[in-house]
Design an enzyme around this catalytic site. Structure first.
Site: not given
Length: 676
Positions: A382-384
């Site tokens: 995801g957005s990490t």
């Protein structure tokens, strides 16, 4: 006439002498032939029996310590009864087995029906011969093997019912004695040897040729299940050398029955942990009987490993993982969680925790160690990964530090609507895009990288080159490539094989390719370390063995930090992302950390994922993730938390674990400073 007669007599004598010499030589040659050819094997065997023979006894493996020299893996002595076979003589072996059966209790659960039949034939010679008469063997022209197999088939259950419990113990003992190789001690009984059994056998060794009472060494795990899967295992007495690495070990003078590391740290550092075996010579008398032993080479324990892991921090990490898994045990698919901490400047792994639910032998679920999952399992993160996407956009010239984008839903032909978790984020710069986790900012960055033009409901021209470009950038941080950890079987994740334009946008927000938790912590460490990617390491030192408890010996090798690469982005670009990561934890999606005195920076993530089990339907779940480092202005620890298969994108588990482990790290550091 007299001279002629004398010459004739002399000639006759010489010829006679030659004949005698020739005859004696012929007899000598025949005798030598008889000795060497006819009875050579017999004499050789007798000579071997008379000859003193040496055998090797095991010594303890090297210990494994944590970074503060606390013992993690040790050795415990195990009193054992062994047998060393010097010749193939079933009668002698059986005789010793019978004597031993009267002195020790030997478990018989592994004795098979075939073992009982072999024993019955050996101890009932006449009855066994009657099972298959010689006339039948000759008539059917049976080979020895065929005759024996037929003999076995004709042994009835009634025949075997005559065997007593002690007979079964004799069989079990004899099986152990016949196993393995000549001149190699075989364990007759290891676990469960009582003091009485040990003393009884020790007192009667003179009547038990080949038998010895000795001490074996078993691995002891001081912290029980903590970090267990990563430490690895060694082979059992029965396994010996692994078949797939047999030649590797044999050329290094291992014996086939040696116990060796077969997985992870135990296997990777086998030749370090393996000690120098004790060599003992068995002394024979003129009849070939063993009358004593003499040590000809003292054994030496293996060298010790000192890990970078801090076991007190490891304990805190695993306690948090376990506690949170229990809290969310009601979620049907959330069965595991990972947390890994690393010094971003040195690459030292400080803690590597992994836990998952597993069914035990009773079908009940228990939380077990899965620290190994940090390097062998991968997930959509995801957005990490958005920090890498921003830096890719800046380095490629697709965006500048001042680029602003309107966060709005994107409508692309043949693709579901693409947007952020909220459609009301407004116009954002880089800092706001990271703090509020804008998907659309990343989408528009990739569209610019591809040189494409977004038209509502139109198609996007994004081809394979953009996928390759993004992956090359991500690889600079350690995403999708080997991290360099010095352990076998590291997984690099899955790369999607399709090149649909919408998938390129998914790739930019960590929802297409998969990465391991280890890759994720290396990625955030690279950002924390001003763009330098450092090789992660688990072993800090190799030290000489010492007899003093919890006091390692002299350093033989110390592992130095190793920079694998420096990312291609400018310092000012890295600084922009670092400030954005700080905003995440002050005003953004992880503002719960704003009050923390250790001033963390980081990035949250949520990735849609599919949970699959067996042949059941795929279920849509979420991987909730968190990466970060602290302190923001002088990082000393980086971390990654991965919680796969949550049923809600709002699951706070990754943030809870992240806060737990950062708190534990700085509290323990403060305690250490106060103690000095």
């Amino acid at each position: 006439m007299k001279k002629k007669r004398r010459k004739s007599q002399l000639s006759t004598r010489i010829n006679l002498l030659f004949c005698i010499v020739f005859f004696l030589f012929a007899v000598l040659i025949l005798r030598l032939g008889l000795v060497q050819i006819v009875r050579g094997e017999e004499y050789k065997r007798e000579a071997e029996e008379m000859q003193d023979v040496s055998v090797e006894n095991p010594v303890p493996r090297g210990k494994i310590y944590d970074s503060s020299y606390r013992s993690i893996v040790d050795n415990v002595p195990l009193e054992a009864i062994t047998y060393t076979r010097f010749e193939d003589d079933p009668e002698k072996t059986l005789s010793v087995a019978r004597k031993l059966a009267k002195m020790i209790d030997k478990p018989v659960e592994d004795v098979t029906e075939r073992d009982k039949k072999d024993y019955w034939i050996l101890t009932n010679e006449k009855k066994a011969e009657a099972k298959i008469p010689q006339e039948e063997i000759e008539k059917k022209e049976l080979s020895d093997k065929e005759a024996y197999e037929l003999q076995l088939k004709r042994i009835t259950k009634k025949d075997l019912s005559s065997l007593s419990k002690q007979d079964e113990e004799i069989i079990a003992i004899k099986i152990a004695m016949d196993g393995g190789y000549k001149q190699t001690p075989q364990v007759i009984k290891g676990e469960g040897v009582t003091k009485e059994e040990y003393a009884r056998v020790s007192e009667n060794l003179a009547d038990l040729p080949g038998v010895n009472t000795t001490v074996l060494w078993e691995r002891s795990y001081v912290y029980d299940d903590l970090l267990r899967s990563l430490l690895g295992n060694i082979t059992s007495e029965g396994e010996g050398l692994p078949e797939e690495k047999l030649q590797h070990f044999l050329v290094r003078e291992y014996s086939r029955s040696d116990r060796v590391g077969k997985s992870y740290l135990e296997a990777r550092y086998e030749e370090t942990l393996n000690g120098e075996k004790e060599r003992v010579e068995y002394i024979n008398n003129e009849e070939g009987d063993i009358i004593g032993t003499e040590s000809i080479q003292e054994g030496e324990r293996g060298r010790d490993l000192v890990l970078t892991i801090d076991m007190e921090l490891q304990k805190a990490v695993e306690e948090s993982l376990t506690r949170n898994l229990k809290t969310y045990q009601g979620e049907p698919y959330l069965d595991r969680a990972f947390a890994i901490m690393m010094n971003p400047k040195t690459g030292d792994i400080l803690a590597m925790g992994g836990k998952r639910f597993e069914k035990n032998e009773n079908g009940k679920e228990e939380i077990k160690d899965f620290s190994l999952g940090n390097l062998v399992s991968s997930y959509g993160m995801g957005s990490t990964v958005k920090g890498a996407t921003i830096l890719a956009g800046l380095d490629s010239g697709a965006i500048t530090p001042n680029t602003m984008f309107l966060d709005e839903p994107l409508y692309i032909a043949s693709t579901p609507k693409k947007g952020s978790y909220s459609n009301n984020l407004g116009t954002l710069g880089i800092n706001g895009a990271l703090a509020k986790s804008s998907n659309v900012y990343m989408f528009k960055t990739v569209i610019e990288m591809a040189g494409a033009k977004y038209v509502r409901n139109g198609s996007l021209q994004i081809g394979p080159k953009t996928f390759e470009q993004l992956r090359n950038y991500y690889g600079q941080f350690g995403l999708g490539v080997e991290t360099g950890l010095d352990l076998q079987n590291e997984f690099t994740g899955y790369k999607g094989s399709e090149f649909n334009p919408g998938l390129a946008l998914d790739l930019s927000i960590g929802q297409y390719d998969t990465y391991t938790p280890l890759q994720l912590v290396q990625y955030v460490s690279t950002i924390a370390n001003d763009g330098y990617r450092v090789r992660p390491q688990l072993v800090k030192e190799i030290r000489e063995a010492t007899i003093e408890e919890d006091k390692p010996g002299k350093v033989l090798h110390a592992t130095e930090p190793e920079i694998l690469n420096r990312i291609s982005m400018k310092d000012e670009y890295i600084d922009i992302v670092q400030r954005g990561f700080r905003s995440v934890m002050t005003t953004g999606t992880a503002k719960q950390f704003a009050s923390k005195s250790y001033n963390p920076a980081g990035k949250t993530g949520t990735a849609q994922s599919l949970y699959t089990e067996g042949e059941g339907p795929n279920v849509e779940t979420y991987n909730v993730t968190l990466v970060g480092y602290a302190p923001y202005d002088n990082p000393e620890v980086a971390f990654a938390v991965v919680v796969p298969y949550a049923i809600s994108s709002d699951n706070p588990m990754s943030k809870n674990i992240g806060m737990d482990i950062l708190d534990a790290y700085f509290e323990q550091n403060e305690d250490k400073e106060n103690a000095q």
